[in-house]
Design a protein around this motif. Structure first.
Motif, PDB file in Angstrom:
ATOM      1  N   SER A  37      14.215 -16.867  -0.834  1.00  0.00           N
ATOM      2  CA  SER A  37      12.935 -16.554  -0.193  1.00  0.00           C
ATOM      3  C   SER A  37      13.018 -15.237   0.571  1.00  0.00           C
ATOM      4  CB  SER A  37      12.535 -17.687   0.765  1.00  0.00           C
ATOM      5  OG  SER A  37      12.354 -18.894   0.086  1.00  0.00           O
ATOM      6  N   LEU A  40      13.443 -12.231  -1.944  1.00  0.00           N
ATOM      7  CA  LEU A  40      12.203 -11.835  -2.610  1.00  0.00           C
ATOM      8  C   LEU A  40      11.285 -11.063  -1.670  1.00  0.00           C
ATOM      9  CD1 LEU A  40      11.350 -15.063  -4.658  1.00  0.00           C
ATOM     10  CD2 LEU A  40      12.095 -12.860  -5.574  1.00  0.00           C
ATOM     11  N   ALA A  41      11.207 -11.515  -0.433  1.00  0.00           N
ATOM     12  CA  ALA A  41      10.347 -10.851   0.553  1.00  0.00           C
ATOM     13  C   ALA A  41      10.979  -9.582   1.105  1.00  0.00           C
ATOM     14  CB  ALA A  41      10.033 -11.812   1.697  1.00  0.00           C
ATOM     15  N   THR A 143       5.891 -14.686   0.158  1.00  0.00           N
ATOM     16  CA  THR A 143       6.834 -15.511  -0.589  1.00  0.00           C
ATOM     17  C   THR A 143       6.622 -16.940  -0.119  1.00  0.00           C
ATOM     18  OG1 THR A 143       8.424 -13.702  -0.766  1.00  0.00           O
ATOM     19  CG2 THR A 143       9.252 -15.921  -1.165  1.00  0.00           C
ATOM     20  N   HIS A 199       6.114 -15.468  -5.572  1.00  0.00           N
ATOM     21  CA  HIS A 199       6.237 -14.171  -4.900  1.00  0.00           C
ATOM     22  C   HIS A 199       5.010 -13.322  -5.223  1.00  0.00           C
ATOM     23  CE1 HIS A 199       7.990 -10.704  -3.091  1.00  0.00           C
ATOM     24  NE2 HIS A 199       8.226 -10.068  -4.218  1.00  0.00           N
ATOM     25  N   ARG A 201       3.009  -9.631  -4.282  1.00  0.00           N
ATOM     26  CA  ARG A 201       3.172  -8.298  -3.692  1.00  0.00           C
ATOM     27  C   ARG A 201       1.821  -7.588  -3.719  1.00  0.00           C
ATOM     28  NH1 ARG A 201       7.617  -5.713  -6.742  1.00  0.00           N
ATOM     29  NH2 ARG A 201       6.011  -5.426  -8.323  1.00  0.00           N
TER      30      ARG A 201
END
Length: 274
Positions: A37, A40-41, A143, A199, A201
Motif C-alpha cells: 500500500s 503504490l502510494a 491506494t 491504486h 493516480r
C-alpha cells in the motif's frame, strides 16, 4: 510490523471491543499488504496522507514510520480512543473521531496542496465516501483496500455490467491502475467477501462534473437498461434538456443505453453546456 491474529485478538480483548461486521471491521494482519500500500502510494516524509478507519493503527503506524503527516478519521468510539492514545506520542498524527461521510478528509487543512489517501476502507461507506471526496480537492494518489465488488465498479469500463456513475466520475479524474486481489487470510476476522488493493493516480488534466451533472448521471443509471434519449426526455433537469439536444453532435446514438456510453463521451456531453 502488523499485529498477528493472536496479538490482534488480544488487543481487541484489552480494548473490550468485538469487531462489528456491519462496519466492515476486518483488521489487516499481513505486513506485505501494508508495505505494498505504501509502495503504490509512494509515501514519503512530509506527505499529507488521509486514512479512513485506522482501526487498531497497523497502517497508521507504517505511515508514521515513513514520516507522513496522517489525518485519520475513526467512527468507532473505542477504536477512536485507541488511536487517540497513539496520537498523544505522535505529533504527525491528527485524529477526527466521527463519521467519514461528515469528515471525508479528516482535519486536512483546505490550503494543503497535494495530498494522498491510503486506507483500508470500511466496506459500508466506500461508494458514498468516494462520491463526497470527488467533490473536494482531488488527491494526487489513492491506494485503497476495497471490497472486490466495489473495486470492480470503480475500475469498470463502458459496456460492462459493473460500469456506472462512480466509474465515470473516477475515470474522468484518475488513471485507475491494475488492482491486486487480497486473500481473506490477510485480515482478522476473515471477511466473507473478497478484497482488492486498488491504486488510483490523478490525471494531469482531471475532469470533474458539476454537482447537477453528477446527480443527473446517477439518476440516469438508476434505469441503465433504457435508452439515453428516453431517459433525458423524462428528466426534469435543465441539464438533461441541454444534453438531449447535443447527443448526436458528440457521437452518442440516441438509442444507446447508459452503460454503453464511454466516459470520454459523457465528458464531451457535459462540456457542451459551457
Amino acid at each position: 510490523m502488523p499485529l498477528s491474529p493472536s496479538q490482534t485478538r488480544e488487543l481487541l480483548e484489552q480494548l473490550g471491543h468485538r469487531p462489528r461486521k456491519q462496519l466492515g471491521q476486518n483488521f489487516l494482519i499481513d505486513g506485505n499488504i501494508v508495505r505494498k500500500s505504501l509502495e503504490l502510494a509512494n509515501v514519503s516524509s512530509g506527505d499529507h496522507v488521509v486514512e479512513i478507519g485506522p482501526g487498531l493503527g497497523t497502517l497508521t503506524r507504517a505511515l508514521l514510520e515513513k514520516g507522513a503527516i496522517v489525518h485519520a478519521v475513526e467512527f468507532d468510539p473505542k477504536l477512536g480512543d485507541h488511536i487517540e492514545s497513539i496520537a498523544q506520542d505522535e505529533a504527525n498524527l491528527h485524529l477526527v473521531k466521527g463519521d467519514a461521510l461528515d469528515h471525508p478528509l479528516g482535519d486536512l487543512p483546505s490550503d494543503i496542496g497535494d495530498y494522498k489517501i491510503v486506507a483500508n476502507l470500511p466496506y459500508a461507506i466506500s461508494t458514498p465516501w468516494m462520491a463526497v471526496v470527488l467533490e473536494r480537492q482531488l488527491p494526487s494518489v489513492m491506494t485503497l483496500m476495497l471490497q472486490k465488488e466495489a473495486a470492480q465498479r470503480y475500475a469498470a469500463k463502458s459496456g460492462t455490467k459493473q460500469f456506472g456513475a462512480i466509474s465515470i466520475f473516477l475515470h474522468a479524474a484518475f488513471d485507475i491502475l491494475p488492482g491486486h486481489d487480497v486473500s481473506g487470510s490477510c485480515f482478522y476476522p476473515k471477511p466473507d467477501v473478497g478484497s482488492t488493493l486498488l491504486h488510483l493516480r490523478r490525471k494531469s488534466d482531471p475532469y470533474r462534473f458539476s454537482p447537477e451533472s453528477s446527480q443527473l448521471i446517477r439518476d440516469i443509471f438508476q434505469q441503465r437498461r433504457k435508452q439515453i434519449a428516453s431517459l433525458l426526455r423524462k428528466s426534469k433537469s435543465d441539464t438533461a434538456k441541454v444534453w438531449l439536444g447535443k447527443l448526436e453532435s458528440v457521437g452518442i446514438e440516441p438509442n444507446a443505453r447508459p452503460e454503453q456510453i464511454e466516459t470520454k463521451l459523457w465528458i464531451a456531453l457535459d462540456k457542451e453546456q459551457s
